[in-house]
Motif scaffolding. Structure first.
Motif, PDB file in Angstrom:
ATOM      1  N   VAL A   2      36.162   2.784  67.251  1.00 11.28           N
ATOM      2  CA  VAL A   2      36.181   1.351  67.582  1.00 11.28           C
ATOM      3  C   VAL A   2      36.760   0.452  66.426  1.00 11.28           C
ATOM      4  CG1 VAL A   2      34.949  -0.701  67.954  1.00 11.28           C
ATOM      5  CG2 VAL A   2      34.073   1.528  68.841  1.00 11.28           C
ATOM      6  N   ALA A   3      37.885  -0.339  66.805  1.00  9.81           N
ATOM      7  CA  ALA A   3      38.369  -1.154  65.614  1.00  9.81           C
ATOM      8  C   ALA A   3      38.108  -2.466  66.188  1.00  9.81           C
ATOM      9  CB  ALA A   3      39.819  -1.026  65.531  1.00  9.81           C
ATOM     10  N   LEU A   4      37.359  -3.229  65.347  1.00 12.13           N
ATOM     11  CA  LEU A   4      36.630  -4.640  65.516  1.00 12.13           C
ATOM     12  C   LEU A   4      37.184  -5.583  64.531  1.00 12.13           C
ATOM     13  CD1 LEU A   4      35.119  -6.706  67.384  1.00 12.13           C
ATOM     14  CD2 LEU A   4      33.050  -5.857  66.281  1.00 12.13           C
ATOM     15  N   ASN A   5      37.783  -6.349  65.105  1.00 12.71           N
ATOM     16  CA  ASN A   5      38.415  -7.619  64.039  1.00 12.71           C
ATOM     17  C   ASN A   5      37.591  -8.902  64.646  1.00 12.71           C
ATOM     18  OD1 ASN A   5      41.619  -6.855  62.956  1.00 12.71           O
ATOM     19  ND2 ASN A   5      40.123  -8.089  61.650  1.00 12.71           N
ATOM     20  N   GLN A   6      37.121  -9.752  63.704  1.00 12.28           N
ATOM     21  CA  GLN A   6      36.321 -10.905  64.180  1.00 12.28           C
ATOM     22  C   GLN A   6      36.531 -11.899  63.154  1.00 12.28           C
ATOM     23  OE1 GLN A   6      32.345  -8.745  64.480  1.00 12.28           O
ATOM     24  NE2 GLN A   6      31.733 -10.096  62.886  1.00 12.28           N
ATOM     25  N   THR A   7      36.413 -13.199  63.627  1.00 12.24           N
ATOM     26  CA  THR A   7      36.740 -14.527  62.837  1.00 12.24           C
ATOM     27  C   THR A   7      36.337 -15.749  63.345  1.00 12.24           C
ATOM     28  OG1 THR A   7      38.747 -15.421  61.819  1.00 12.24           O
ATOM     29  CG2 THR A   7      38.973 -14.683  63.928  1.00 12.24           C
ATOM     30  N   ILE A   8      36.152 -16.655  62.356  1.00 17.64           N
ATOM     31  CA  ILE A   8      36.010 -18.084  62.675  1.00 17.64           C
ATOM     32  C   ILE A   8      37.298 -18.710  62.070  1.00 17.64           C
ATOM     33  CG2 ILE A   8      33.491 -18.115  62.978  1.00 17.64           C
ATOM     34  CD1 ILE A   8      33.232 -19.042  60.282  1.00 17.64           C
ATOM     35  N   ASN A   9      38.089 -17.905  61.606  1.00 12.41           N
ATOM     36  CA  ASN A   9      39.271 -18.568  60.884  1.00 12.41           C
ATOM     37  C   ASN A   9      39.285 -19.045  59.335  1.00 12.41           C
ATOM     38  OD1 ASN A   9      42.096 -18.914  61.060  1.00 12.41           O
ATOM     39  ND2 ASN A   9      41.909 -21.083  61.398  1.00 12.41           N
ATOM     40  N   THR A  10      39.394 -20.123  58.851  1.00 11.13           N
ATOM     41  CA  THR A  10      39.261 -20.336  57.597  1.00 11.13           C
ATOM     42  C   THR A  10      37.926 -20.376  57.258  1.00 11.13           C
ATOM     43  OG1 THR A  10      38.928 -22.692  57.809  1.00 11.13           O
ATOM     44  CG2 THR A  10      41.228 -21.796  57.617  1.00 11.13           C
ATOM     45  N   ALA A  11      37.572 -20.263  55.802  1.00  6.94           N
ATOM     46  CA  ALA A  11      36.203 -20.252  55.368  1.00  6.94           C
ATOM     47  C   ALA A  11      35.252 -21.213  55.812  1.00  6.94           C
ATOM     48  CB  ALA A  11      36.201 -20.256  53.825  1.00  6.94           C
ATOM     49  N   PHE A  12      34.035 -20.676  56.471  1.00  9.91           N
ATOM     50  CA  PHE A  12      32.925 -21.621  57.221  1.00  9.91           C
ATOM     51  C   PHE A  12      33.758 -22.357  58.428  1.00  9.91           C
ATOM     52  CE2 PHE A  12      31.210 -20.706  52.977  1.00  9.91           C
ATOM     53  CZ  PHE A  12      30.052 -20.378  53.295  1.00  9.91           C
ATOM     54  N   GLY A  13      34.722 -21.828  58.927  1.00 15.23           N
ATOM     55  CA  GLY A  13      35.373 -22.430  60.221  1.00 15.23           C
ATOM     56  C   GLY A  13      35.613 -23.753  60.017  1.00 15.23           C
ATOM     57  N   SER A  14      35.179 -24.618  61.106  1.00 20.52           N
ATOM     58  CA  SER A  14      35.395 -25.981  61.219  1.00 20.52           C
ATOM     59  C   SER A  14      34.357 -26.605  60.243  1.00 20.52           C
ATOM     60  CB  SER A  14      34.975 -26.595  62.747  1.00 20.52           C
ATOM     61  OG  SER A  14      33.627 -26.160  62.963  1.00 20.52           O
ATOM     62  N   LYS A  15      33.519 -26.052  59.552  1.00 25.48           N
ATOM     63  CA  LYS A  15      32.396 -26.535  58.801  1.00 25.48           C
ATOM     64  C   LYS A  15      31.412 -27.190  59.421  1.00 25.48           C
ATOM     65  CE  LYS A  15      35.848 -25.469  55.785  1.00 25.48           C
ATOM     66  NZ  LYS A  15      36.807 -24.999  56.728  1.00 25.48           N
ATOM     67  N   VAL A  16      31.242 -26.905  60.753  1.00 22.06           N
ATOM     68  CA  VAL A  16      30.291 -27.644  61.723  1.00 22.06           C
ATOM     69  C   VAL A  16      29.389 -26.485  62.299  1.00 22.06           C
ATOM     70  CG1 VAL A  16      29.955 -28.832  64.085  1.00 22.06           C
ATOM     71  CG2 VAL A  16      31.889 -29.586  62.536  1.00 22.06           C
ATOM     72  N   VAL A  17      28.105 -26.939  61.783  1.00 25.10           N
ATOM     73  CA  VAL A  17      26.879 -26.130  62.616  1.00 25.10           C
ATOM     74  C   VAL A  17      26.531 -26.979  63.753  1.00 25.10           C
ATOM     75  CG1 VAL A  17      24.755 -25.224  62.263  1.00 25.10           C
ATOM     76  CG2 VAL A  17      26.239 -24.929  60.459  1.00 25.10           C
ATOM     77  N   ILE A  18      26.337 -26.614  64.723  1.00 19.10           N
ATOM     78  CA  ILE A  18      25.803 -27.351  66.171  1.00 19.10           C
ATOM     79  C   ILE A  18      24.266 -27.246  65.785  1.00 19.10           C
ATOM     80  CG2 ILE A  18      25.264 -27.232  68.549  1.00 19.10           C
ATOM     81  CD1 ILE A  18      28.107 -27.862  67.752  1.00 19.10           C
ATOM     82  N   PRO A  19      23.687 -28.645  65.712  1.00 17.71           N
ATOM     83  CA  PRO A  19      22.430 -28.706  65.199  1.00 17.71           C
ATOM     84  C   PRO A  19      21.290 -27.989  66.386  1.00 17.71           C
ATOM     85  CG  PRO A  19      23.379 -30.899  65.292  1.00 17.71           C
ATOM     86  CD  PRO A  19      24.346 -29.826  65.849  1.00 17.71           C
ATOM     87  N   GLY A  20      20.407 -27.472  65.521  1.00 18.43           N
ATOM     88  CA  GLY A  20      19.285 -26.560  66.088  1.00 18.43           C
ATOM     89  C   GLY A  20      19.766 -25.431  66.544  1.00 18.43           C
ATOM     90  N   THR A  21      20.767 -24.876  66.383  1.00 20.61           N
ATOM     91  CA  THR A  21      21.247 -23.448  66.761  1.00 20.61           C
ATOM     92  C   THR A  21      21.703 -22.826  65.576  1.00 20.61           C
ATOM     93  OG1 THR A  21      23.705 -24.020  67.045  1.00 20.61           O
ATOM     94  CG2 THR A  21      22.294 -24.589  68.969  1.00 20.61           C
ATOM     95  N   GLY A  22      22.228 -23.145  64.538  1.00 22.44           N
ATOM     96  CA  GLY A  22      22.351 -22.387  63.418  1.00 22.44           C
ATOM     97  C   GLY A  22      23.795 -21.705  63.548  1.00 22.44           C
ATOM     98  N   VAL A  23      24.636 -22.267  64.613  1.00 25.16           N
ATOM     99  CA  VAL A  23      25.926 -21.535  64.872  1.00 25.16           C
ATOM    100  C   VAL A  23      27.096 -22.276  64.034  1.00 25.16           C
ATOM    101  CG1 VAL A  23      27.393 -20.830  66.667  1.00 25.16           C
ATOM    102  CG2 VAL A  23      24.826 -20.516  67.023  1.00 25.16           C
ATOM    103  N   LEU A  24      27.701 -21.631  63.317  1.00 18.43           N
ATOM    104  CA  LEU A  24      28.735 -22.431  62.758  1.00 18.43           C
ATOM    105  C   LEU A  24      30.214 -22.060  63.587  1.00 18.43           C
ATOM    106  CD1 LEU A  24      29.781 -23.543  59.894  1.00 18.43           C
ATOM    107  CD2 LEU A  24      30.029 -21.253  59.132  1.00 18.43           C
TER     108      LEU A  24
END
Length: 553
Positions: free
Chosen positions: A377-399
């Motif tokens: 398995v070769a797996l690349n994963q990303t949210i792009n730049t550091a901390f992505g959009s900088k937005v955590v959806i409230p109550g979910t912890g998802v950046l």
């Protein structure tokens, strides 16, 4: 052994323990906790696919500035039965996206594609993981989600890299209360060694484990995301999440010096251009060139490939991406353009054969796993730049990611990584932005022997190909190959990013050939596994430039 390898060996002799060999399975990731998670998945009876997903989900907790379930990924899997599966978990533009959505009053707002409500594409990570595990895994998604949830709930000590990224991004994170509540303490970023607890993310992982990915794509997460977007000027909707698909795509296959490469097709540009550059290099005696000449020839090949990337590459569901880019005959024509004695200007892209009709149907992390059954398995994963959009959806912890910046927000305008794109990578509803991620599996006589990939924006492509040349051309094992100094050229800007570890003699010689140098202490993060068929042993290795762990049994 070159300068960098020698320095690393003197300072960190344990790093070359990555050349330890294993007979049952092997793992290489950028974080020890992720590698341990993969080990535990193997111990539960899982295979390399389960182990990769376990490691990836754990990285979403402990390396969340790089990747997570709010982002996307590419899987390249070579299963034990010999089948190859490429799963496209790349983010998609929301249905309300428009080509000129970042142009306001005739002026480009180049921050809106990187930070805030308009920066995020629809995340595909969990859809891709579920698809990979259902098709090739032995465990259930809950088996690998729950251990990661426990780490998120109990917390972990952040390392040097995490602390550095957090400090650099704190001002932007502070703009969003839900993000600041997790990553800042009294308004200041957490420091190295402090414990990061992510209780809401743990709850999200557990909810997905109990209810399936439908909870994320059609349930509570989708609802909370749509509500936040509506209240904050975003455009992602619950319908966008519900409609996301992670399609399987046909792998790119090419050859290099008797080895067969299997890599990710568009919307990855990485697979196309790793193959294209290696096709060009096959016309040169790379192993026998002196160091400065080797850097020069490979740099010239990089320039030619990245010029093509800027014009031709995009989402194949929207743009015609020519298959001719990876044809050996096209590479032979490009190889003739390389002058061994001087850097050559590359004013624009070239024209691959049959470009009219024969077409294909970035901050990041890479990990790889392999097992004795024959699963790789070769797996690349990303949210792009550091901390992505900088937005955590409230109550979910998802950046959430900021992958919208990987589109050509305006053709010809550079993105965060100074890459330019043309119409092929322009924004459109439901379109996937171009990626440099390059997960690659290499076979010899039909059997897998190398898996590799990298992190670091456009340098992902060049890191992967340099690793392959060091193993295939030079006969190195992965640990030594990863310790070699690196260089990177992406056509625009016209500069050669090169590590100082080459030494002044080589740097001076390369500059004399006509290259403009941008010297760097170090860059990138590449992982690899090599299988010695004669010994029936795996040799995994993690990049010595970053914290990580390679292990096996």
């Amino acid at each position: 052994m070159r300068v960098l390898a020698a320095l690393i060996l003197l300072a960190h002799p344990a790093l070359f323990a990555a050349d330890a060999a294993f007979s049952r399975h092997a793992i290489a990731t950028v974080h020890p906790l992720a590698t341990e998670a993969a080990q535990k998945a193997f111990e539960k009876g899982g295979n390399a696919v389960d182990a990769a997903i376990a490691a990836g989900l754990t990285l979403g907790v402990v390396d969340g500035h790089n990747s997570g379930i709010g982002g996307g990924c590419f899987f390249v899997i070579r299963a034990a039965d010999g089948t190859v599966t490429c799963i496209d978990g790349r983010e998609m533009a929301p249905s309300g996206a428009k080509r000129d959505m970042y142009v306001i009053d005739g002026k480009l707002d180049d921050e809106a594609s990187k930070t805030g409500a308009l920066a995020s594409g629809v995340p595909g990570y969990l859809k891709a993981c579920a698809s990979a595990q259902k098709k090739h895994g032995k465990l259930k998604l809950a088996d690998v989600l729950l251990p990661a949830a426990e780490i998120a709930e109990k917390g972990f000590a952040i390392d040097t890299v995490y602390a550095r990224k957090l400090a650099a991004t704190a001002t932007k994170l502070a703009k969003f209360p839900s993000s600041a509540a997790i990553f800042l303490k009294n308004g200041k970023p957490l420091e190295k060694g402090q414990i990061l607890v992510q209780s809401d993310l743990a709850k999200t992982y557990r909810a997905v484990a109990e209810n399936g990915i439908e909870w994320f794509y059609g349930g509570e997460f989708a609802r909370k995301t749509a509500e936040w977007m509506s209240a904050n000027g975003g455009m992602m909707t619950a319908e966008d999440l519900a409609g996301y698909q992670a399609p399987e795509r046909e792998a790119i296959r090419s050859q290099y010096r008797g080895y067969d490469l299997v890599t990710m097709p568009p919307p990855s540009s990485g697979g196309v251009h790793v193959a294209q550059i290696l096709n060009i290099l096959e016309h040169f005696p790379i192993r026998h060139l002196r160091e400065s000449s080797r850097v020069h020839v490979i740099t010239e090949a990089m320039k030619l490939a990245f010029a093509d990337r800027a014009h031709w590459l995009g989402d194949p569901d929207f743009a015609p991406v020519p298959r001719g880019l990876v044809e050996p005959g096209y590479a032979a024509e490009l190889a003739k353009k390389i002058d061994l004695d001087h850097a050559t200007a590359v004013p624009s892209h070239n024209m691959p054969p049959h470009w009219e009709g024969d077409v294909f149907g970035k901050h990041t992390t890479f990990l790889c796993t392999a097992d004795a059954e024959g699963n790789w398995v070769a797996l690349n994963q990303t949210i792009n730049t550091a901390f992505g959009s900088k937005v955590v959806i409230p109550g979910t912890g998802v950046l959430l990611n900021d992958e919208m910046d990987d589109f050509a927000v305006q053709p010809g305008i550079p993105n965060a990584f100074k890459l330019v794109g043309a119409e092929a990578n322009a924004i459109a509803p439901g379109k996937r932005p171009l990626s440099s991620m390059s997960p690659t599996i290499v076979l010899k006589d039909g059997k897998p022997v190398i898996v590799t990939g990298a992190a670091g924006g456009p340098t992902i492509i060049t890191q992967a190909l340099l690793l392959l040349t060091h193993i295939i051309d030079d006969g190195m094992l992965p640990a030594e190959a990863l310790a070699q100094p690196r260089f990177h050229h992406q056509w625009n800007p016209d500069e050669l990013k090169i590590e100082k570890a080459f030494g002044q003699a080589t740097l001076t010689s390369v500059r004399a050939l006509g290259h403009k140098l941008a010297e760097s202490e170090s860059f990138g993060a590449c992982q690899a596994i090599y299988f010695d068929r004669s010994k029936q042993l795996f040799f995994p290795a993690n990049d010595p430039r970053v914290p990580g762990k390679a292990d096996g049994r």
